[in-house]
Each structure stands twice: as C-alpha cells, then as structure tokens.
Design a protein around this motif. Sequence first.
Motif, PDB file in Angstrom:
ATOM      1  N   THR A 159     -19.315  14.786   4.837  1.00  0.00           N
ATOM      2  CA  THR A 159     -19.042  13.413   4.392  1.00  0.00           C
ATOM      3  C   THR A 159     -20.035  13.009   3.302  1.00  0.00           C
ATOM      4  N   ILE A 160     -19.516  12.286   2.318  1.00  0.00           N
ATOM      5  CA  ILE A 160     -20.375  11.755   1.241  1.00  0.00           C
ATOM      6  C   ILE A 160     -20.062  10.273   1.101  1.00  0.00           C
ATOM      7  N   ASP A 161     -20.985   9.433   1.535  1.00  0.00           N
ATOM      8  CA  ASP A 161     -20.823   7.988   1.386  1.00  0.00           C
ATOM      9  C   ASP A 161     -21.791   7.477   0.327  1.00  0.00           C
ATOM     10  N   GLY A 179     -19.221   8.918   7.220  1.00  0.00           N
ATOM     11  CA  GLY A 179     -20.205   9.441   8.177  1.00  0.00           C
ATOM     12  C   GLY A 179     -20.520   8.471   9.300  1.00  0.00           C
ATOM     13  N   THR A 180     -20.258   7.182   9.094  1.00  0.00           N
ATOM     14  CA  THR A 180     -20.599   6.194  10.115  1.00  0.00           C
ATOM     15  C   THR A 180     -19.454   5.978  11.106  1.00  0.00           C
ATOM     16  N   LYS A 201     -23.754  15.305   6.575  1.00  0.00           N
ATOM     17  CA  LYS A 201     -23.473  13.991   5.979  1.00  0.00           C
ATOM     18  C   LYS A 201     -24.455  13.714   4.844  1.00  0.00           C
ATOM     19  N   PHE A 202     -23.929  13.128   3.782  1.00  0.00           N
ATOM     20  CA  PHE A 202     -24.792  12.737   2.672  1.00  0.00           C
ATOM     21  C   PHE A 202     -24.593  11.261   2.365  1.00  0.00           C
ATOM     22  N   TYR A 203     -25.666  10.640   1.852  1.00  0.00           N
ATOM     23  CA  TYR A 203     -25.565   9.285   1.312  1.00  0.00           C
ATOM     24  C   TYR A 203     -26.060   9.386  -0.126  1.00  0.00           C
ATOM     25  N   GLN A 214     -26.047   3.850   5.238  1.00  0.00           N
ATOM     26  CA  GLN A 214     -26.350   5.265   5.435  1.00  0.00           C
ATOM     27  C   GLN A 214     -26.097   5.632   6.897  1.00  0.00           C
ATOM     28  N   ALA A 215     -25.344   6.695   7.112  1.00  0.00           N
ATOM     29  CA  ALA A 215     -25.045   7.120   8.493  1.00  0.00           C
ATOM     30  C   ALA A 215     -26.272   7.754   9.126  1.00  0.00           C
ATOM     31  N   ALA A 246     -27.667  11.243   8.036  1.00  0.00           N
ATOM     32  CA  ALA A 246     -27.233  11.568   6.666  1.00  0.00           C
ATOM     33  C   ALA A 246     -28.440  11.862   5.769  1.00  0.00           C
ATOM     34  N   ARG A 255     -30.130  11.454   2.348  1.00  0.00           N
ATOM     35  CA  ARG A 255     -30.014  10.518   1.228  1.00  0.00           C
ATOM     36  C   ARG A 255     -30.410  11.227  -0.064  1.00  0.00           C
TER      37      ARG A 255
END
Length: 224
Positions: A9-11, A134-135, A144-146, A194-195, A198, A200
Amino acid sequence: MEKKKIVITIDGPSGAGKTTASRMLARRLGYKYMDTGALYRGIALASKEKNSHPDDEGAMKSMLAGLTLNLVLKDNSLRLLLNERDVSDLIRTPEISMMASAVSALPLVREYLLEVQRTMGRDKGVVFEGRDMGTVVFPEAEVKFYLDASPENRAMRRYRELDSRGKISLEQVKTEMVKRDFDDSHRKLAPLKQAEGAVRIDSSNLNLEEVLDIMLYHIEAALC
Ligand code: DC
C-alpha cells in the motif's frame, strides 16, 4: 521457486508522487497496480453526469446501484472504465478533483468502494495507491508506505501535470491542493494519515529511482 505475492500500500497526499512510484514499482515486481483515487473520481463524474447531489443520499444510493467501475491496463496506461466507458481523461480536471474529495467523505461511497477494492486485492500481487489503503482497506498489508513531500514540491508536480491544459495558475493549484489535503485528512471516515507500521518517505529531495530503491529495499526485507 516463485516468490510469494503480497499486497503493498502507498498512501499520502496529492502530488507526492504516489502514482508514478506505484506504477513503476508494480512494473518492476510484475504486480498489478490500482489507483484508488481514480475510483473516487469515477464516482464524482458519475454523480455530476447523473445530477446526483452528494447531500441527496437516495440519489447517490441509486446512482451507485447502477454503477460498475473497472481499472484496466491498456498500452501501459491504467484506464478507468465507468459502465464500460473509458472516462480516464474526463476525471483528471480540477473540478473533478474537488468533487472526488467531497464524495470521498460520504459513508455510502466509502462502503461501496471498500468492497470493490478488497475484491481487487483478493489474489494479492497488487500495489494499491490511495489515502486509506494501509489504514482501513488493507490494514494487514505486508508492506505499507506513506509518501509525502513539501506542499511547494507537490503543487509544482501537480501543476506540471495540468500545465498543458493551461487554465489554472500555480498558486491556484497550490491553494486547491492544500484545501483538498486538509479536507482529506480531517474527515471523520478513513482520514488520510500514516498507517501503523508504514514506512514514511519524503520525496521532496529524492528522484523516482531513489524512491523506488527505498521501497524495493523494504519489500525485499519483507519477502525474506
Ligand atoms: O489520488 P487522487 O487525487 O486521484 O484522489 C482523489 C480524491 O479521492 C482525494 O482527494 C481523496 C479521495 N481518495 C480517498 O478518499 N481515498 C482513497 N483511497 C483514494 C482517494
């Protein structure tokens, strides 16, 4: 032995470089890529075309009941099909950006898309880009990435994307982007944040290859 497939996931806020990074990452991994913002944009376009005001729950409900949304890869570009019609170009206007942010605050819309997105991730091997991947949608995702960047940097990126349309100034792009990010991060349901777990990444001073290197490092580590 074939590597196991995972969900990534990329938020992050608009203009942080999520779309390019997700697309390139998916290509390197042989994964699918899903731009979930396009789904919200598709609903915004459908409600505009059907004159269903976001405040009118009944109208929105019946509009969603007759809707099919699909993301398909065509000639290396991800296309959004709204009831089988390719609307990829129609959803990339400043008006639809603001409308997408507005409809994304509606519980009805989020519930509808939660199912759509989870179905898309059922077989894993997908990179999902969005605000709540991701959340809320894939809290169990393996990586997971932010992805973030300074407002100036993000506004410039968005401006360049819109530049050929030439109808809006850089300052206007920044003002609308800051408002949209504020709305997206302060809504009650699935706000942008941010999950847990994740990684950052601030892409303000990184080029695409550097962003991808950081991502691939964490993905490799998760697959070992
Ligand atoms: O990524 P984008 O700018 O195309 O997204 C358009 C809008 O959709 C964004 O302002 C917020 C909403 N959105 C969301 O609420 N949740 C997502 N997972 C993706 C997008």
